[in-house]
Design a protein around this motif. Sequence first.
Motif, PDB file in Angstrom:
ATOM      1  N   LYS A  20       0.839  -1.186   0.000  1.00 40.56           N
ATOM      2  CA  LYS A  20       0.000   0.000   0.000  1.00 40.56           C
ATOM      3  C   LYS A  20       0.880   1.244   0.000  1.00 40.56           C
ATOM      4  O   LYS A  20       1.990   1.226   0.525  1.00 40.56           O
ATOM      5  CB  LYS A  20      -0.913   0.007   1.234  1.00 40.56           C
ATOM      6  CG  LYS A  20      -1.932  -1.124   1.253  1.00 40.56           C
ATOM      7  CD  LYS A  20      -2.934  -0.989   0.117  1.00 40.56           C
ATOM      8  CE  LYS A  20      -3.982  -2.102   0.211  1.00 40.56           C
ATOM      9  NZ  LYS A  20      -4.975  -2.012  -0.906  1.00 40.56           N
ATOM     10  N   PRO A  21       0.385   2.340  -0.571  1.00 36.59           N
ATOM     11  CA  PRO A  21       1.213   3.547  -0.631  1.00 36.59           C
ATOM     12  C   PRO A  21       1.476   4.133   0.746  1.00 36.59           C
ATOM     13  O   PRO A  21       0.596   4.133   1.610  1.00 36.59           O
ATOM     14  CB  PRO A  21       0.371   4.508  -1.483  1.00 36.59           C
ATOM     15  CG  PRO A  21      -1.039   4.036  -1.297  1.00 36.59           C
ATOM     16  CD  PRO A  21      -0.944   2.541  -1.189  1.00 36.59           C
ATOM     17  N   ASP A  22       2.668   4.616   0.928  1.00 38.84           N
ATOM     18  CA  ASP A  22       3.050   5.296   2.162  1.00 38.84           C
ATOM     19  C   ASP A  22       2.650   6.767   2.026  1.00 38.84           C
ATOM     20  O   ASP A  22       3.232   7.515   1.250  1.00 38.84           O
ATOM     21  CB  ASP A  22       4.564   5.160   2.369  1.00 38.84           C
ATOM     22  CG  ASP A  22       5.077   5.965   3.561  1.00 38.84           C
ATOM     23  OD1 ASP A  22       4.263   6.623   4.228  1.00 38.84           O
ATOM     24  OD2 ASP A  22       6.294   5.942   3.796  1.00 38.84           O
ATOM     25  N   VAL A  23       1.634   7.164   2.781  1.00 38.12           N
ATOM     26  CA  VAL A  23       1.147   8.552   2.698  1.00 38.12           C
ATOM     27  C   VAL A  23       1.429   9.284   4.007  1.00 38.12           C
ATOM     28  O   VAL A  23       0.661  10.158   4.425  1.00 38.12           O
ATOM     29  CB  VAL A  23      -0.358   8.594   2.349  1.00 38.12           C
ATOM     30  CG1 VAL A  23      -0.594   8.058   0.956  1.00 38.12           C
ATOM     31  CG2 VAL A  23      -1.186   7.808   3.381  1.00 38.12           C
ATOM     32  N   THR A  90       7.074   5.541  -1.730  1.00 36.47           N
ATOM     33  CA  THR A  90       8.028   4.503  -2.122  1.00 36.47           C
ATOM     34  C   THR A  90       7.634   3.655  -3.327  1.00 36.47           C
ATOM     35  O   THR A  90       8.393   2.786  -3.724  1.00 36.47           O
ATOM     36  CB  THR A  90       8.284   3.553  -0.934  1.00 36.47           C
ATOM     37  OG1 THR A  90       7.023   3.078  -0.440  1.00 36.47           O
ATOM     38  CG2 THR A  90       9.044   4.270   0.182  1.00 36.47           C
ATOM     39  N   ILE A  91       6.476   3.869  -3.909  1.00 33.13           N
ATOM     40  CA  ILE A  91       6.047   3.057  -5.048  1.00 33.13           C
ATOM     41  C   ILE A  91       6.312   3.829  -6.339  1.00 33.13           C
ATOM     42  O   ILE A  91       5.642   4.812  -6.634  1.00 33.13           O
ATOM     43  CB  ILE A  91       4.565   2.667  -4.947  1.00 33.13           C
ATOM     44  CG1 ILE A  91       4.313   1.867  -3.675  1.00 33.13           C
ATOM     45  CG2 ILE A  91       4.145   1.858  -6.170  1.00 33.13           C
ATOM     46  CD1 ILE A  91       2.876   1.428  -3.481  1.00 33.13           C
ATOM     47  N   ASP A  92       7.290   3.369  -7.093  1.00 32.79           N
ATOM     48  CA  ASP A  92       7.694   4.011  -8.345  1.00 32.79           C
ATOM     49  C   ASP A  92       6.811   3.497  -9.473  1.00 32.79           C
ATOM     50  O   ASP A  92       6.972   2.374  -9.952  1.00 32.79           O
ATOM     51  CB  ASP A  92       9.171   3.689  -8.623  1.00 32.79           C
ATOM     52  CG  ASP A  92       9.691   4.373  -9.884  1.00 32.79           C
ATOM     53  OD1 ASP A  92       8.908   5.081 -10.545  1.00 32.79           O
ATOM     54  OD2 ASP A  92      10.883   4.184 -10.196  1.00 32.79           O
ATOM     55  N   LEU A  93       5.868   4.324  -9.907  1.00 38.69           N
ATOM     56  CA  LEU A  93       4.922   3.890 -10.936  1.00 38.69           C
ATOM     57  C   LEU A  93       5.593   3.622 -12.272  1.00 38.69           C
ATOM     58  O   LEU A  93       5.121   2.786 -13.051  1.00 38.69           O
ATOM     59  CB  LEU A  93       3.821   4.950 -11.111  1.00 38.69           C
ATOM     60  CG  LEU A  93       2.921   5.182  -9.894  1.00 38.69           C
ATOM     61  CD1 LEU A  93       1.932   6.299 -10.185  1.00 38.69           C
ATOM     62  CD2 LEU A  93       2.188   3.905  -9.513  1.00 38.69           C
ATOM     63  N   LEU A  94       6.681   4.306 -12.543  1.00 34.45           N
ATOM     64  CA  LEU A  94       7.347   4.139 -13.833  1.00 34.45           C
ATOM     65  C   LEU A  94       8.130   2.838 -13.916  1.00 34.45           C
ATOM     66  O   LEU A  94       8.589   2.449 -14.998  1.00 34.45           O
ATOM     67  CB  LEU A  94       8.274   5.326 -14.111  1.00 34.45           C
ATOM     68  CG  LEU A  94       7.601   6.704 -14.125  1.00 34.45           C
ATOM     69  CD1 LEU A  94       8.577   7.764 -14.593  1.00 34.45           C
ATOM     70  CD2 LEU A  94       6.338   6.696 -14.994  1.00 34.45           C
TER      71      LEU A  94
END
Length: 269
Positions: A20-23, A90-94
């Motif tokens: 899950k995204p770190d927000v 921390t989630i690199d979409l590219l």
Amino acid sequence: MTARLIDRALGRGIRSQPLKPDVSHNIILYLEDITVSFDGFRALNALNLYIEAGELRCIIGPNGAGKTTMMDVITGKTRPDAGSAWFGQTIDLLAMREPAIAEAGIGRKFQKPTVFGSHTVFENLELAMAGDKSPWKILFAKLSGEQLGRIEQVLETIGLTHERDRDAGSLSHGQKQWLEIGMLLMQDPQLLLVDEPVAGMTPQETERTAELLVSLAGQRSVVVVEHDMDFVRSIARKVTVLHEGSVLAEGSIDQVQNDQKVVEVYLGE
């Protein structure tokens, strides 16, 4: 230093990619210096956009402003020539493909609804449920109480509880739109991208759609791309105006409407 790197410099080290995204810094989406060119035409030109966790953001702009390309980049359909796109800290979409991006928690609803017309509303939501999608599992597995509860909750959210046993193909246009939003909600996205949700709707359906999208904000982040300015006024908390692939203006609907640059290139008032 970019906003994301500044946030990370406040005390975060490099971590393995989470589910899950770190927000923790209240930003769920970072688009920084995103540039996309097609045959020499710059669809996005060093675009910078930040979406907060739980916010409802409206994106407007004339045709060719880069709205669709922006969503294509976020969901992995288009790879930019330059820039970075991060889902949380921390989630690199590219570095990800479309299915992985969807699994990480980004859902996208296109303008034209795509539902399984020969299946009931309930079955559509069941098919969309996150988890094992093998034919054997779908055909023969018995839903747990938790899963049934989840479907009932989504039916209530989208206002289709009384239509649960109706074939989706017989729904009105607006109801199909709500069902597709419900199908996305079954996958529990943290960021929901919605493209022109009220196109072709009746005034009553438009009003109900506004209520639905507003109700989703807070639980998740919602980005709405829309041309209908009356609809935008009814739901907007913050509006971003794109023009020639970059952010032209950003702020409340009143701030945007009174921005002379926006009036000249988009509103025509």
